[in-house]
Design an enzyme around this catalytic site. Structure first.
Site, PDB file in Angstrom:
ATOM      1  N   HIS A   1       0.848  -1.194   0.000  1.00  0.00           N
ATOM      2  CA  HIS A   1       0.000   0.000   0.000  1.00  0.00           C
ATOM      3  C   HIS A   1       0.884   1.245   0.000  1.00  0.00           C
ATOM      4  O   HIS A   1       1.577   1.527   0.972  1.00  0.00           O
ATOM      5  CB  HIS A   1      -0.899  -0.034   1.236  1.00  0.00           C
ATOM      6  CG  HIS A   1      -1.849   1.117   1.338  1.00  0.00           C
ATOM      7  ND1 HIS A   1      -1.751   2.073   2.323  1.00  0.00           N
ATOM      8  CD2 HIS A   1      -2.918   1.457   0.584  1.00  0.00           C
ATOM      9  CE1 HIS A   1      -2.720   2.942   2.186  1.00  0.00           C
ATOM     10  NE2 HIS A   1      -3.441   2.597   1.134  1.00  0.00           N
TER      11      HIS A   1
ATOM     12  N   HIS B   1      -0.716  10.852  -2.718  1.00  0.00           N
ATOM     13  CA  HIS B   1      -2.040  10.560  -2.189  1.00  0.00           C
ATOM     14  C   HIS B   1      -2.840  11.819  -1.879  1.00  0.00           C
ATOM     15  O   HIS B   1      -3.995  11.944  -2.276  1.00  0.00           O
ATOM     16  CB  HIS B   1      -1.926   9.710  -0.925  1.00  0.00           C
ATOM     17  CG  HIS B   1      -3.250   9.417  -0.286  1.00  0.00           C
ATOM     18  ND1 HIS B   1      -3.805  10.241   0.692  1.00  0.00           N
ATOM     19  CD2 HIS B   1      -4.139   8.422  -0.484  1.00  0.00           C
ATOM     20  CE1 HIS B   1      -4.977   9.745   1.051  1.00  0.00           C
ATOM     21  NE2 HIS B   1      -5.200   8.648   0.352  1.00  0.00           N
TER      22      HIS B   1
ATOM     23  N   GLU C   1      -4.859   4.195  -8.377  1.00  0.00           N
ATOM     24  CA  GLU C   1      -6.090   4.858  -7.950  1.00  0.00           C
ATOM     25  C   GLU C   1      -6.144   6.256  -8.553  1.00  0.00           C
ATOM     26  O   GLU C   1      -5.222   7.057  -8.371  1.00  0.00           O
ATOM     27  CB  GLU C   1      -6.180   4.954  -6.432  1.00  0.00           C
ATOM     28  CG  GLU C   1      -7.457   5.674  -5.981  1.00  0.00           C
ATOM     29  CD  GLU C   1      -7.552   5.908  -4.481  1.00  0.00           C
ATOM     30  OE1 GLU C   1      -8.435   6.692  -4.068  1.00  0.00           O
ATOM     31  OE2 GLU C   1      -6.742   5.328  -3.728  1.00  0.00           O
TER      32      GLU C   1
END
Length: 282
Positions: A38, A80, A142
């Site tokens: 991750h 992120h 993502e």
């Protein structure tokens, strides 16, 4: 029985190793769990940096999961947060900063001073890394467009994926159903994962409408009746992020196909022990 595997463990990932083991050793498994770093191995390295991605690869993980958003000059940046404040020595909103500004930032010292040479990566850099000899890791990209509408983000990511011939190794995920529907319209076969939080009751229907092949969820969804509905509908479950390695057993029993963790090295070892224990009782 000795099992001969022609390629090094760190090149094929743990799931790849176990598939080879099953082929040669005759061990039967109902399914395998893929392990994704991750944001790389972000428990021990600054997230979304080359160091973190390399560590995830060394651990034997099957892939990495990271986020992509656009800079002011439409470059694909691997970060992120909406701002650079938390993970660099700078401040500001990513979409208001251009590539040159972003690449000058120190993306490692916030974690530990020994990583002061780390910078924010671009998707191009990740793709170049992923296509180096011996690197077969899967890339879960993502799209960070659930709160900000980055025009042409989907097209830009797909264009780069095609250029580097990574389409069979990429999973596109997002919380934004409209964005994923556009991805599907632009590319009929690339793998799509619909991201959800909590335990929404309409997730399976939305995922099917999008054309997703999986739902990316938290633990409570995966272990709920909605998780079982997902599997019954022919979709797979990928769980994010999980840092308690003891959760591998219930995920295995529930039919989860992938776990995303900040500590892929710990999970690779724990999964190895689980598989060995299952084999021992057969």
């Amino acid at each position: 029985m000795d099992v001969q595997v022609s390629e090094p463990f760190e090149q094929i990932g743990y799931t790849g190793f176990m598939k080879a083991y099953c082929e040669y050793g005759g061990m039967l498994m109902n399914h395998g769990i893929e392990l994704f770093g991750h944001r790389g191995a972000s428990g021990h390295y600054p997230e979304n940096t080359l160091s973190a991605f390399e560590a995830a690869k060394r651990s034997g993980a099957d892939g990495i999961k990271f986020s992509v958003r656009m800079s002011k000059d439409h470059q694909l940046m691997v970060i992120h947060d909406e701002s650079v404040n938390r993970t660099t020595n700078g401040s500001g909103i990513v979409r208001n900063m251009n590539y040159e500004e972003l690449k000058k930032l120190d993306a490692g010292s916030w974690f530990n001073g020994e990583f002061s040479n780390e910078t924010i990566m671009t998707l191009h850099q990740v793709a170049e890394w992923a296509t180096q000899d011996g690197n077969r890791m899967r890339l879960n990209i993502e799209l960070k467009n659930d709160s900000i509408d980055f025009v042409s983000l989907e097209r830009a990511v797909l264009r780069l994926t095609r250029y580097y011939e990574l389409e069979n190794r990429v999973i596109i995920s997002s919380f934004n159903p409209k964005s994923l529907m556009l991805v599907r319209a632009l590319h009929p076969t690339i793998e799509i994962g619909y991201l959800v939080e909590g335990v929404p009751q309409n997730a399976v229907a939305k995922a099917k409408k999008i054309g997703a092949s999986s739902i990316h969820c938290q633990e409570q969804f995966a272990l709920s009746s909605e998780g079982q509905k997902t599997l019954a509908a022919g979709l797979s479950l990928r769980v994010y992020p999980v840092n308690d390695k003891s959760r591998i057993e219930p995920f295995y029993q529930a039919g989860v196909s992938a776990v995303m963790t900040d500590f892929p090295d710990d999970f690779v070892k724990e999964y190895s022990l689980l598989v060995q224990s299952k084999r021992a009782v057969q």
